[in-house]
Design a protein around this motif. Sequence first.
Motif, PDB file in Angstrom:
ATOM      1  N   GLU A  27       0.836  -1.208   0.000  1.00 27.18           N
ATOM      2  CA  GLU A  27       0.000   0.000   0.000  1.00 27.18           C
ATOM      3  C   GLU A  27       0.869   1.256   0.000  1.00 27.18           C
ATOM      4  O   GLU A  27       0.522   2.256  -0.630  1.00 27.18           O
ATOM      5  CB  GLU A  27      -0.930  -0.003   1.216  1.00 27.18           C
ATOM      6  CG  GLU A  27      -1.943   1.124   1.197  1.00 27.18           C
ATOM      7  CD  GLU A  27      -2.849   1.100   2.422  1.00 27.18           C
ATOM      8  OE1 GLU A  27      -4.028   1.434   2.274  1.00 27.18           O
ATOM      9  OE2 GLU A  27      -2.371   0.748   3.510  1.00 27.18           O
ATOM     10  N   LEU A  28       2.005   1.204   0.698  1.00 26.38           N
ATOM     11  CA  LEU A  28       2.925   2.343   0.678  1.00 26.38           C
ATOM     12  C   LEU A  28       3.497   2.582  -0.717  1.00 26.38           C
ATOM     13  O   LEU A  28       3.799   3.717  -1.081  1.00 26.38           O
ATOM     14  CB  LEU A  28       4.067   2.112   1.669  1.00 26.38           C
ATOM     15  CG  LEU A  28       3.753   2.300   3.151  1.00 26.38           C
ATOM     16  CD1 LEU A  28       4.942   1.896   3.994  1.00 26.38           C
ATOM     17  CD2 LEU A  28       3.367   3.737   3.450  1.00 26.38           C
ATOM     18  N   ASP A  29       3.648   1.518  -1.499  1.00 22.82           N
ATOM     19  CA  ASP A  29       4.169   1.650  -2.857  1.00 22.82           C
ATOM     20  C   ASP A  29       3.125   2.144  -3.840  1.00 22.82           C
ATOM     21  O   ASP A  29       3.429   2.314  -5.026  1.00 22.82           O
ATOM     22  CB  ASP A  29       4.717   0.300  -3.341  1.00 22.82           C
ATOM     23  CG  ASP A  29       6.025  -0.051  -2.651  1.00 22.82           C
ATOM     24  OD1 ASP A  29       6.758   0.882  -2.275  1.00 22.82           O
ATOM     25  OD2 ASP A  29       6.306  -1.251  -2.488  1.00 22.82           O
ATOM     26  N   GLY A  30       1.899   2.367  -3.373  1.00 24.67           N
ATOM     27  CA  GLY A  30       0.853   2.835  -4.265  1.00 24.67           C
ATOM     28  C   GLY A  30      -0.040   1.751  -4.785  1.00 24.67           C
ATOM     29  O   GLY A  30      -0.977   2.028  -5.548  1.00 24.67           O
ATOM     30  N   HIS A  31       0.230   0.493  -4.402  1.00 29.40           N
ATOM     31  CA  HIS A  31      -0.634  -0.619  -4.828  1.00 29.40           C
ATOM     32  C   HIS A  31      -1.745  -0.775  -3.791  1.00 29.40           C
ATOM     33  O   HIS A  31      -1.617  -1.498  -2.811  1.00 29.40           O
ATOM     34  CB  HIS A  31       0.174  -1.905  -4.951  1.00 29.40           C
ATOM     35  CG  HIS A  31       1.348  -1.778  -5.868  1.00 29.40           C
ATOM     36  ND1 HIS A  31       1.227  -1.569  -7.223  1.00 29.40           N
ATOM     37  CD2 HIS A  31       2.688  -1.798  -5.607  1.00 29.40           C
ATOM     38  CE1 HIS A  31       2.424  -1.490  -7.772  1.00 29.40           C
ATOM     39  NE2 HIS A  31       3.334  -1.619  -6.813  1.00 29.40           N
ATOM     40  N   GLU A  67      11.960  -7.066   8.502  1.00 34.60           N
ATOM     41  CA  GLU A  67      11.598  -6.206   7.372  1.00 34.60           C
ATOM     42  C   GLU A  67      12.360  -4.887   7.418  1.00 34.60           C
ATOM     43  O   GLU A  67      12.718  -4.337   6.371  1.00 34.60           O
ATOM     44  CB  GLU A  67      10.084  -5.952   7.379  1.00 34.60           C
ATOM     45  CG  GLU A  67       9.250  -7.175   7.059  1.00 34.60           C
ATOM     46  CD  GLU A  67       9.537  -7.708   5.665  1.00 34.60           C
ATOM     47  OE1 GLU A  67       9.622  -6.901   4.708  1.00 34.60           O
ATOM     48  OE2 GLU A  67       9.687  -8.935   5.530  1.00 34.60           O
ATOM     49  N   LEU A  68      12.610  -4.363   8.615  1.00 38.05           N
ATOM     50  CA  LEU A  68      13.410  -3.140   8.731  1.00 38.05           C
ATOM     51  C   LEU A  68      14.834  -3.379   8.254  1.00 38.05           C
ATOM     52  O   LEU A  68      15.415  -2.541   7.530  1.00 38.05           O
ATOM     53  CB  LEU A  68      13.407  -2.657  10.188  1.00 38.05           C
ATOM     54  CG  LEU A  68      12.179  -1.879  10.650  1.00 38.05           C
ATOM     55  CD1 LEU A  68      12.201  -1.703  12.169  1.00 38.05           C
ATOM     56  CD2 LEU A  68      12.115  -0.514   9.974  1.00 38.05           C
ATOM     57  N   GLU A  69      15.417  -4.476   8.643  1.00 39.76           N
ATOM     58  CA  GLU A  69      16.782  -4.782   8.208  1.00 39.76           C
ATOM     59  C   GLU A  69      16.835  -5.034   6.703  1.00 39.76           C
ATOM     60  O   GLU A  69      17.813  -4.667   6.030  1.00 39.76           O
ATOM     61  CB  GLU A  69      17.307  -5.987   8.982  1.00 39.76           C
ATOM     62  CG  GLU A  69      17.497  -5.698  10.475  1.00 39.76           C
ATOM     63  CD  GLU A  69      17.793  -6.940  11.292  1.00 39.76           C
ATOM     64  OE1 GLU A  69      18.209  -6.793  12.449  1.00 39.76           O
ATOM     65  OE2 GLU A  69      17.579  -8.061  10.765  1.00 39.76           O
ATOM     66  N   GLY A  74      18.310  -2.966   1.303  1.00 37.95           N
ATOM     67  CA  GLY A  74      17.862  -2.629  -0.042  1.00 37.95           C
ATOM     68  C   GLY A  74      17.679  -1.157  -0.289  1.00 37.95           C
ATOM     69  O   GLY A  74      17.199  -0.776  -1.365  1.00 37.95           O
ATOM     70  N   ASP A  75      18.039  -0.317   0.689  1.00 37.57           N
ATOM     71  CA  ASP A  75      17.893   1.138   0.572  1.00 37.57           C
ATOM     72  C   ASP A  75      16.448   1.539   0.264  1.00 37.57           C
ATOM     73  O   ASP A  75      16.176   2.459  -0.515  1.00 37.57           O
ATOM     74  CB  ASP A  75      18.834   1.681  -0.502  1.00 37.57           C
ATOM     75  CG  ASP A  75      19.084   3.187  -0.323  1.00 37.57           C
ATOM     76  OD1 ASP A  75      18.915   3.682   0.807  1.00 37.57           O
ATOM     77  OD2 ASP A  75      19.417   3.851  -1.311  1.00 37.57           O
ATOM     78  N   LEU A  76      15.500   0.831   0.877  1.00 41.24           N
ATOM     79  CA  LEU A  76      14.072   1.157   0.736  1.00 41.24           C
ATOM     80  C   LEU A  76      13.667   2.036   1.927  1.00 41.24           C
ATOM     81  O   LEU A  76      12.987   1.608   2.854  1.00 41.24           O
ATOM     82  CB  LEU A  76      13.241  -0.126   0.685  1.00 41.24           C
ATOM     83  CG  LEU A  76      13.609  -1.107  -0.431  1.00 41.24           C
ATOM     84  CD1 LEU A  76      12.853  -2.416  -0.270  1.00 41.24           C
ATOM     85  CD2 LEU A  76      13.316  -0.487  -1.799  1.00 41.24           C
ATOM     86  N   ARG A  77      14.114   3.284   1.886  1.00 42.97           N
ATOM     87  CA  ARG A  77      13.957   4.148   3.054  1.00 42.97           C
ATOM     88  C   ARG A  77      12.501   4.513   3.329  1.00 42.97           C
ATOM     89  O   ARG A  77      12.157   4.818   4.472  1.00 42.97           O
ATOM     90  CB  ARG A  77      14.783   5.427   2.879  1.00 42.97           C
ATOM     91  CG  ARG A  77      16.278   5.176   2.875  1.00 42.97           C
ATOM     92  CD  ARG A  77      17.055   6.482   2.880  1.00 42.97           C
ATOM     93  NE  ARG A  77      18.495   6.255   2.903  1.00 42.97           N
ATOM     94  CZ  ARG A  77      19.392   7.224   2.907  1.00 42.97           C
ATOM     95  NH1 ARG A  77      19.003   8.485   2.873  1.00 42.97           N
ATOM     96  NH2 ARG A  77      20.687   6.940   2.934  1.00 42.97           N
ATOM     97  N   HIS A  78      11.663   4.512   2.310  1.00 38.19           N
ATOM     98  CA  HIS A  78      10.265   4.889   2.550  1.00 38.19           C
ATOM     99  C   HIS A  78       9.528   3.827   3.356  1.00 38.19           C
ATOM    100  O   HIS A  78       8.406   4.063   3.819  1.00 38.19           O
ATOM    101  CB  HIS A  78       9.541   5.160   1.234  1.00 38.19           C
ATOM    102  CG  HIS A  78       9.446   3.957   0.335  1.00 38.19           C
ATOM    103  ND1 HIS A  78      10.535   3.401  -0.305  1.00 38.19           N
ATOM    104  CD2 HIS A  78       8.384   3.198  -0.030  1.00 38.19           C
ATOM    105  CE1 HIS A  78      10.157   2.362  -1.024  1.00 38.19           C
ATOM    106  NE2 HIS A  78       8.852   2.212  -0.877  1.00 38.19           N
ATOM    107  N   TYR A  79      10.138   2.639   3.556  1.00 32.39           N
ATOM    108  CA  TYR A  79       9.551   1.615   4.422  1.00 32.39           C
ATOM    109  C   TYR A  79       9.934   1.814   5.892  1.00 32.39           C
ATOM    110  O   TYR A  79       9.231   1.315   6.782  1.00 32.39           O
ATOM    111  CB  TYR A  79      10.020   0.218   4.001  1.00 32.39           C
ATOM    112  CG  TYR A  79       9.461  -0.313   2.707  1.00 32.39           C
ATOM    113  CD1 TYR A  79       8.383   0.312   2.076  1.00 32.39           C
ATOM    114  CD2 TYR A  79       9.998  -1.442   2.099  1.00 32.39           C
ATOM    115  CE1 TYR A  79       7.874  -0.175   0.895  1.00 32.39           C
ATOM    116  CE2 TYR A  79       9.485  -1.941   0.913  1.00 32.39           C
ATOM    117  CZ  TYR A  79       8.427  -1.301   0.312  1.00 32.39           C
ATOM    118  OH  TYR A  79       7.913  -1.793  -0.860  1.00 32.39           O
TER     119      TYR A  79
END
Length: 744
Positions: A27-31, A67-69, A74-79
Motif C-alpha cells: 500500500e505504501l508503494d501505491g498498490h 523487514e526493517l533490516e 535494499g535502501d528502501l527508506r520509505h519503508y
Amino acid sequence: PGPAQSPLSLAEVESDILRRVRALLRELDGHHPSCQSDRGMLRWTLHKKTEQNPSSSCVLVRVLVKELERAERGDLRHYIIPLLHTLMYTLIQAPCIPDQLRARVYDFCTRLLTLPKPFCTIGLHYASRLQLERTAPGTLYQRMVIAEHSLPSSPFPRQERIFIFADPELLPEAVCTALLSDTEAAQVSQSPRGCMSCVVTHALQAALGDTCDIPGLRARLQELPAGDVERCFQEVVAAVEGAGGSERGQHTARLESIYRGLLGSLPAGNAPREGLQGTPLPNPDISFHLWTEDEQLWKELVLFLRPLSQSCEPECLGQEPEMRDILADCECCRQSRFSVLSTDSGIERDLPAQEEPGAADAERSRLHRKGGIKKKPSPLDSVALLQAGSAGKPPGKLPGRSGVPPEPAGPLCTARLVLLGDDRILGRLARAFHSLRKREARRVFLTARLKLQFYHIPVLPGHPSAAADHAGPEELCEVARYLGRADPWYESNISTLCHIIPKLATMPVMCPQPSRALVTDLFLTDVIAYYARMGTQPVCFQLHSVKILFQDPAQDPAEDVFLTELLTQVQDSPSHRELSTTKRKGTLDGPGTELTVTYRKVVLSERQKELALSLRSTGLLMKAIPAQEAAGLGCLSVTITEIIRINNLAGRSFSAVENRFKARNIKVRSPEQRPFTVRLDKDSRRTYRDVIGLEVSPCLEPSYCLQKSRAMKSSPEEAEDVGLVKYLPKSLLLPINTFAGVVQ
C-alpha cells in the motif's frame, strides 16, 4: 503451565503476520487494496490481531525487525519510518519482549543516526525510549497511561489530553453527533482505578514474564478498595521510575515483592495460566468540542491547566486575569467571590484596633503595606517563547558553555489539538493561533506551562452545497494532500479518513445503534489515539498576514492572517457614483478593474527583487500550499486573471489571460477606487467587501515584534537584530504533526 503451541501453529502465525506486513508495504508503494474501503485499515487490523492474541506480539516484533533490516539493506527508506512506528506501538503494548529482541531494535535505531532527517530524528527519539524500556520493562506503557489520564504520580508528573475540534457549520450534523457520542462512550469505560490497575498489571507482567498470574492479579485488584489500589499503583510507579540507578535484578526483586504482597501466599510461577495474556492500552482522555466561539480554543486550554473544580476555590480566584475572564459566568465562582468580599479600605489607619498588644504587633506586621511600583515586563519572560509556539528553527543559537546543568524538561502538560474538517477549519486555527501568540507575547501564561501539539484529520463536507464555490470537494483538503505527499504513512492512515468518517457516521438506520458505536469505537477512536501518540514530527506552515484597506476612508484598515489562500474578485455592481462619472466611463468599459500590483519576486539566489505592474483584472488568487512538490513552503503562488482588450473589424472584444509568479510580499491597489472582495482560506464567512487595496507579507512572530520594538526604543540607530531579538523565531509557523515530517 498451559499447553505449548506447536511449531506448526507458530509458523502459521508468523506466515499470516508476514503476509499482512507485506500488504501494508504494498500500500505504501501505491498498490492499493482491491477494495478502496480497506485503505487505512491494514495497520489497524494488524494491531488489533496482536491485541486479541498477545502471544503473537513477539512474532510481530520479530517480523518487523526483519523487514526493517531488509529495507536497510535494499535502501528502501520509505519503508523504514512506517515499519518503525508499527514496531514501537506493538512493543509498548506487548506483555513481555525478550531482551535480545529489544536490543536488536535498539541497535537498528542507533544505525538510523547516520541518515539525514527525519530518519536520524526518529531514530534518536526511539533509541532513547528503548534505553528506558531495557532498564525497566513497562516504562513506556506506564508513562503513557499516567500522562494520558492525569494519574497522580510524583516521579512522573505529566498530563496530556486530546482535544478534537470540529466546526458544526462545515461538517454534517450526523458526523458531529456520532463523534460526540463515541468519544463520550469511550471515556465512560475509562476510570482512574481501572487505569491504575492496568499500569500495575502490565508493569508486573513485563518484569516477571510468563510466570505472572494475570487472571489472579486482575481479580485481586478488583477486590481491593480504591485506596489500596492507588497505594499499590504508587509503589509500582516508584519502583519502575527508580530503576535507573539499580541493577535489573534488584528492579525485578522489588516488583516481585509487590506481586507476592498482592497475591498473598501464591508463589509466582505456580499459578494456572491459559496462555499468555496482555493488558490492553486504555484509550486516552479525549474530549470533543464543537467550535462555535472564536475564543473557545483559548478557554479550553486555560481550563485544562486549571480545572474548574480547583479554580472555584476562593484562594485560587483573582490570581490570573485569564481565569477571571473565563470563569466570570460560573455561578459557583460568583458565590465564592461574594463570600470573600473584603471590607478593607486599604488604609492602615482604618485597621481595627487590637486588644492585645502582642497580637496587634503581629497583625500589623502581617498586614503592613509597602510602597509598590508597576512591574515592567521583563525581557526574560520572552525566553519561554524561544522554543514554544513555533517549531521553526531560530536564526541563531543561544550561547552556551560546557559544564552547565541541563535545561528543564519543559512544560508538564501537553494539549494535543486534533482539527477535524477541511482547510477552512485550519484557517480558523491559524487565526486562533496568531491571537494566542499575541496574548503570550504581552503576558506569558500558557507557554511556560503547556505544550501545544496540532493534528489534522481531513473530513470532506457531506453535501456538495458546502463546496459550491470551489471546483470540487477535494480542493478543500489541500493541506491534507500536501501532508500526504510529504509523509506516506500519513497518507495511508489519516488522509483516507476523509471518506471513512462520513460513512461510519451515516451507517444505515436498520443497523442497530450499539453495532455502529462498536465499529466507530474500535476503529475511529483507535486511529485518533494512534495518530496523537505516534505523530510527533511537525510540518511547519508559514502563516501570512494581510492588511485590508476599505473604500470608506472612515473605516479603519483590517488585519487578518491566512494559511492556505487569499482570493480577490471584483464586485459585480459598481457604485452609482462611478457609473455617473464621465472621466471614468472609459475605464469601466469591459469586465474587471485596473489594478496596480507591487511584489517581491522569489528568485533562487534569495536576492530582493522588487517588481511592479499595472493591468486590468477580474481578480487574483494567492496560494500558500504547493500543488505538486512536497517542499517549497514559505512563498505565495500568485495567479492574476488579466483582461486584454482586442480591437478588430467586428468590434471590441476581451480575452482573459492568467499571469503566474511566486512572491513573498505583495501589494494590490485599485487606482479607480473600484471595490473588490477578499476571501481568506476558502471560507465565505471570512469575506471582506468594499476593498480597494491589500498588503500581504509573511506573518511575524508577535514576541519577535514586541522585543524588536523594545530594542528599537532603547537603540534607535541599530538596524539589525541585537540582543535577545536575534534568538527569537522571526516567522510565525503553524506546526501540524505527522508521523515523519517531510520525507525527502
